[in-house]
Each structure stands twice: as C-alpha cells, then as structure tokens.
Design a protein around this motif. Structure first.
Motif, PDB file in Angstrom:
ATOM      1  N   SER A  33       0.825  -1.205   0.000  1.00 13.59           N
ATOM      2  CA  SER A  33       0.000   0.000   0.000  1.00 13.59           C
ATOM      3  C   SER A  33       0.862   1.259   0.000  1.00 13.59           C
ATOM      4  O   SER A  33       0.356   2.367   0.038  1.00 13.59           O
ATOM      5  N   THR A  34       2.180   1.068  -0.069  1.00 15.85           N
ATOM      6  CA  THR A  34       3.089   2.205  -0.038  1.00 15.85           C
ATOM      7  C   THR A  34       2.957   3.049  -1.295  1.00 15.85           C
ATOM      8  O   THR A  34       2.953   2.520  -2.397  1.00 15.85           O
ATOM      9  N   SER A  35       2.874   4.373  -1.133  1.00  9.09           N
ATOM     10  CA  SER A  35       2.783   5.273  -2.273  1.00  9.09           C
ATOM     11  C   SER A  35       4.173   5.523  -2.846  1.00  9.09           C
ATOM     12  O   SER A  35       5.186   5.188  -2.238  1.00  9.09           O
ATOM     13  N   GLY A  36       4.192   6.140  -4.036  1.00  3.08           N
ATOM     14  CA  GLY A  36       5.473   6.473  -4.637  1.00  3.08           C
ATOM     15  C   GLY A  36       6.266   7.407  -3.749  1.00  3.08           C
ATOM     16  O   GLY A  36       7.472   7.243  -3.563  1.00  3.08           O
ATOM     17  N   ASN A  37       5.579   8.401  -3.172  1.00  2.00           N
ATOM     18  CA  ASN A  37       6.244   9.330  -2.274  1.00  2.00           C
ATOM     19  C   ASN A  37       6.772   8.616  -1.038  1.00  2.00           C
ATOM     20  O   ASN A  37       7.866   8.896  -0.543  1.00  2.00           O
ATOM     21  N   GLY A  38       5.984   7.652  -0.554  1.00  2.00           N
ATOM     22  CA  GLY A  38       6.401   6.896   0.625  1.00  2.00           C
ATOM     23  C   GLY A  38       7.635   6.060   0.358  1.00  2.00           C
ATOM     24  O   GLY A  38       8.509   5.923   1.221  1.00  2.00           O
ATOM     25  N   ILE A  39       7.707   5.485  -0.847  1.00  2.00           N
ATOM     26  CA  ILE A  39       8.878   4.691  -1.214  1.00  2.00           C
ATOM     27  C   ILE A  39      10.122   5.565  -1.228  1.00  2.00           C
ATOM     28  O   ILE A  39      11.182   5.181  -0.722  1.00  2.00           O
ATOM     29  N   VAL A  40      10.009   6.746  -1.786  1.00  2.00           N
ATOM     30  CA  VAL A  40      11.137   7.666  -1.796  1.00  2.00           C
ATOM     31  C   VAL A  40      11.555   8.021  -0.375  1.00  2.00           C
ATOM     32  O   VAL A  40      12.742   8.056  -0.043  1.00  2.00           O
ATOM     33  N   GLU A  41      10.576   8.263   0.503  1.00  2.00           N
ATOM     34  CA  GLU A  41      10.897   8.600   1.889  1.00  2.00           C
ATOM     35  C   GLU A  41      11.669   7.469   2.567  1.00  2.00           C
ATOM     36  O   GLU A  41      12.608   7.705   3.324  1.00  2.00           O
ATOM     37  N   MET A  42      11.236   6.225   2.318  1.00  3.70           N
ATOM     38  CA  MET A  42      11.921   5.081   2.907  1.00  3.70           C
ATOM     39  C   MET A  42      13.357   4.972   2.404  1.00  3.70           C
ATOM     40  O   MET A  42      14.276   4.685   3.168  1.00  3.70           O
ATOM     41  N   CYS A  43      13.527   5.204   1.101  1.00  2.00           N
ATOM     42  CA  CYS A  43      14.876   5.162   0.535  1.00  2.00           C
ATOM     43  C   CYS A  43      15.750   6.264   1.132  1.00  2.00           C
ATOM     44  O   CYS A  43      16.887   6.021   1.543  1.00  2.00           O
ATOM     45  N   LEU A  44      15.208   7.473   1.192  1.00  2.00           N
ATOM     46  CA  LEU A  44      15.976   8.593   1.723  1.00  2.00           C
ATOM     47  C   LEU A  44      16.378   8.365   3.175  1.00  2.00           C
ATOM     48  O   LEU A  44      17.527   8.610   3.562  1.00  2.00           O
ATOM     49  N   SER A  45      15.440   7.879   3.990  1.00  2.65           N
ATOM     50  CA  SER A  45      15.738   7.676   5.408  1.00  2.65           C
ATOM     51  C   SER A  45      16.746   6.560   5.623  1.00  2.65           C
ATOM     52  O   SER A  45      17.446   6.535   6.642  1.00  2.65           O
TER      53      SER A  45
ATOM     54  N   ALA B 142      19.602  13.013   8.158  1.00  2.00           N
ATOM     55  CA  ALA B 142      18.467  13.947   8.233  1.00  2.00           C
ATOM     56  C   ALA B 142      18.804  15.264   7.542  1.00  2.00           C
ATOM     57  O   ALA B 142      17.963  15.877   6.881  1.00  2.00           O
ATOM     58  N   GLU B 143      20.036  15.685   7.678  1.00  2.00           N
ATOM     59  CA  GLU B 143      20.487  16.929   7.044  1.00  2.00           C
ATOM     60  C   GLU B 143      20.458  16.812   5.526  1.00  2.00           C
ATOM     61  O   GLU B 143      19.979  17.715   4.826  1.00  2.00           O
ATOM     62  N   GLU B 144      20.949  15.699   4.999  1.00  2.00           N
ATOM     63  CA  GLU B 144      20.993  15.512   3.541  1.00  2.00           C
ATOM     64  C   GLU B 144      19.600  15.395   2.937  1.00  2.00           C
ATOM     65  O   GLU B 144      19.365  15.819   1.802  1.00  2.00           O
ATOM     66  N   MET B 145      18.656  14.832   3.696  1.00  2.00           N
ATOM     67  CA  MET B 145      17.292  14.634   3.190  1.00  2.00           C
ATOM     68  C   MET B 145      16.557  15.938   2.918  1.00  2.00           C
ATOM     69  O   MET B 145      15.574  15.972   2.189  1.00  2.00           O
ATOM     70  N   LYS B 146      17.046  17.045   3.505  1.00  3.07           N
ATOM     71  CA  LYS B 146      16.360  18.326   3.363  1.00  3.07           C
ATOM     72  C   LYS B 146      16.726  19.061   2.074  1.00  3.07           C
ATOM     73  O   LYS B 146      16.231  20.153   1.824  1.00  3.07           O
ATOM     74  N   ALA B 147      17.595  18.469   1.259  1.00  4.08           N
ATOM     75  CA  ALA B 147      18.033  19.128   0.031  1.00  4.08           C
ATOM     76  C   ALA B 147      16.843  19.438  -0.880  1.00  4.08           C
ATOM     77  O   ALA B 147      15.885  18.673  -0.968  1.00  4.08           O
ATOM     78  N   VAL B 148      16.920  20.565  -1.563  1.00  2.00           N
ATOM     79  CA  VAL B 148      15.844  21.013  -2.447  1.00  2.00           C
ATOM     80  C   VAL B 148      15.567  19.981  -3.540  1.00  2.00           C
ATOM     81  O   VAL B 148      14.418  19.764  -3.938  1.00  2.00           O
TER      82      VAL B 148
END
Length: 419
Positions: free
Chosen positions: A374-386, A391-397
């Motif tokens: 049920s994971t969304s595309g945005n959720g998949i990206v969040e999981m990969c990023l985390s 945490a600092e790198e994840m805030k990149a534009v």
C-alpha cells in the motif's frame, strides 16, 4: 614513582580543535544524531585524549568469497564487528554480488556498509614500450549504490569474462611447466558464479602438491610477469577512473607500493579524475606514498586488503588505523557525490515508477520498511531517503522536487512494486 607518572602523562597526545570537529562530523555520519553528543560544540575539554577521538573503526578494503576471499560476505561483516569496525567497505574484485548479503548482515550488527568494488585495469605509459602493468582501482559508492548501474555492470561483466580466459591461459602455461591443474578443480575452488582469479589458481597449485603454500605459488609462477602469468579483458585504468566518477563513486588507487612506476600511474590517473590513493598500511609504511598523495592532491586512505586466508602474513579487518582527519576529508568529498547519485537514482524511478525500476534502486539492499504494497510512490522515496541519507541531507531542495513528482503517482501504477 611520581616522576614516572609525570613522564607517562607528558607523552600523551592531546587532540586539536580540528580533530574534535572532524570526529564530531564522522560520528554524526556513522551514528546519526546520537553521534553529535561526542563533545559540546563550544567546549573542548583539556583532558580529551587522541584515542577517545579516533575510535570509529573504518575498513576500506576487504574481500569475500564472491571474488577471491575465503569468507562469505556475512562472515566478513561478523568478523569486522568482532574487531570493532563500525564502517566496512566490501570491495570484491570486479563484482558487487556480495553487497546485498553484507548489508543484510550489517543491519544485525549495527555496522554501516560502503558498497565498493576493486576494479582490475591496466596502465600503459604513452610512448614507452613494455610499460604495461596491472593497476587496481577501488570504487566507493553511497548506500544506494552507483548511478547508471548498467554501465558499471557492463564493465565488470566484461572483466569477469576475461578472468575466465585469463585463468585458462594460466593453466595452459602451468601445464607446459609440468604443473598440471584441471580447470574443474579451479572452478570448484572459486565457487558457483565466481570468476576465477590468481588466488584460486594458486590454491589449486597448493592442493595439487606443486607448491607448499600460496606465497610460493605466487613467487614462483603467478607474480606479475611470471612464467604462468596471463592478462584478461582489463580496461585502461584511466577509463575505469572516469567511469567511477560518471557513476557517482569515489575512486582510489589500491596498493600503489606494488606498482613498477607509481609516479607515472598516479600522475595519469589524477588527470583522469582520481580522488584518492591507499597510503596507510598495518605495517606503518606510509612515508613515500604519503608524499606522492600530497604532491598530486589526493586523499589518503588505506585498508587491510583482507581475504580471510589466515596466517600471520595477512592483515586483519580493522588493523589499519586511519587518522580521523583522513576519514573526515574522505566523507567531506564523498557525501555530496553520493547525494547526487541518490538523486539521479530516485529521479529515474520518479520518471518511470515501475517494479523493474524499483528493483534497480534497491538492488544493494531494500529499505527496512519497504514491505507494504500500500506504499505510495512518495512513501517509497521517503523510505529510501531515510535509509540512505542523514536527516540533514534529506532536506536538500532536489529531493523535495522528487517528492513532489511522486506525490501524485496512483496506486495502480505501483501495484506489486513493494511486494
């Protein structure tokens, strides 16, 4: 007694503010936010010892049985853990096949894995005949692996194919020297799916009774240019360095002390984009190569080159102690490059969010929570990023733009992706 204590205390090395800052930076990357509490930002205690700062164990050069090592990737990770290593680069020869297993094992032991590979190459000095020599280039990638993975994979596959031909030519030469070895024997030693190398041929020589040990196999027959030495499909060293840069990696020249003409090789590879070279060794021999690294503006690294052979002539995992400033300089250079590779990998998925593309971006180890369909595309990206970034790198534009791009992906497009 009191005088002895004073002399002992006088010999202890105090750390500099630069070492304190470097240690704080390294700890944050290794341990996350919990590593930021090593020392207060505005206060450097006078009694802090150097040993307290340089305590994060890095191992930048190791091998498993996916190439010519003796241990499985998980066993290498377990041994590294026992030896106090906190960050391990698995750098098998011409393959990244062991990285997923190493990452799975690392999750159990709390170790951070740097996906790596040691790429076989050749260097030829322009205008000089007979100057071709083997060169090994180490590549270090971020947790997501290389960008443009297909290009790296094609190069490694070609080299591995050449390793089969090379080993067969070595056997032909050995047979002419009346040191007969069967091809099936070498393949059995190498194991399923492993391209045979010199070490596998050397082990076959030992097991066939032609030599007493591995050292003798190399010194008599298999050394560079030796009577049973052969070459394969190795690319030019400069091309390897350029490909590593192109795929989001950090390139380092391995064991330069083994080269016939290190100055010429280093000069040429630096012009091609080389980032670093091995300098630090467990035997403490660094001086000449340290000067070369300084002369050509290269980062100074080092590792055990562990294969798990056993015996007293092999350095163990974690035995090469890197100065904290060397690790800091490496991470300061590597992290932005790895972040860009992560961006490219996730953007390719955002542009084409299919199961096939998700498998590509998680081939080096799936994010821990990537289970629910049920994971969304945005959720998949969040999981990969985390899983891949701080945490600092994840805030990149750039990552905000990728999140936005995937926020509207429908669930039907992602059916089956996260199973």
């Amino acid at each position: 007694m009191g005088d002895k204590k004073k002399k002992k205390g006088r010999g202890r090395k105090r750390v500099t503010p630069e070492q304190i800052a470097a240690s704080r930076y390294v700890n944050r990357w290794v341990f996350g936010d919990s590593g930021s509490n090593l020392l207060d930002d505005d206060f450097v205690p006078a009694n802090v010892q150097k040993s307290a700062i340089e305590r994060v164990g890095f191992e930048f050069h190791s091998h498993s049985r996916c190439s010519d090592g003796f241990l499985s990737p998980s066993a290498v990770v377990e041994r590294a853990h026992r030896n106090g290593v906190k960050v391990l680069a698995l750098t098998d020869h011409d393959t990244v096949a062991g990285i997923p297993e190493a990452m799975d094992a690392a999750n159990k032991f709390g170790i951070k894995i740097i996906p790596g590979v040691e790429i076989s190459a050749v260097y030829t000095s322009r205008g000089e005949l007979g100057t071709e020599e083997p060169v090994h280039i180490l590549a270090y990638y971020g947790s997501c692996g290389p960008a443009k993975y297909e290009e790296l994979d094609a190069l490694l596959a070609s080299i591995r194919e050449g390793r089969h031909l090379r080993a067969q030519n070595m056997l032909l030469k050995l047979n002419k020297l009346k040191k007969t070895i069967k091809w099936e024997h070498v393949c059995k030693i190498a194991g399923n799916g492993v391209a045979p190398g010199r070490l596998h041929v050397a082990r076959a020589l030992v097991e066939a009774g032609h030599v007493e040990n591995l050292k003798q196999a190399f010194s008599r027959y298999l050394y560079d240019g030796g009577p049973a030495y052969a070459t394969g499909n190795e690319p030019m060293a400069e091309e390897v360095v350029q490909l590593i840069c192109h795929t989001g990696g950090i390139s380092a020249l391995a064991h330069p002390w083994a080269l016939k003409n290190p100055v010429s090789v280093i000069r040429s590879l630096k012009a091609a984009g080389l980032h670093a070279m091995e300098v630090y060794r467990s035997d403490g021999k660094v001086s000449g190569f340290s000067d070369l690294a300084d002369n050509y503006g290269l980062l100074k690294l080092g590792g055990s080159d562990y294969h798990g052979r056993g015996g007293h002539d092999e350095s163990d995992l974690g035995s090469v102690k890197l100065p904290i400033l060397a690790v800091y300089e490496f991470l300061k250079l590597a992290r932005p490059i790895w972040c860009n590779a992560t961006k490219d990998i996730l953007l390719s998925f955002a542009n084409d969010p299919t199961e096939n593309n998700l498998e590509k971006i998680t081939m080096f180890g799936k994010p821990k929570n990537l289970k629910s369909n049920s994971t969304s595309g945005n959720g998949i990206v969040e999981m990969c990023l985390s899983s891949w970034l701080t945490a600092e790198e994840m805030k990149a534009v750039e990552f905000e733009a990728i999140r936005l791009k995937l926020s509207q992906v429908s669930m039907s497009q992602l059916a089956g992706v996260s199973r």
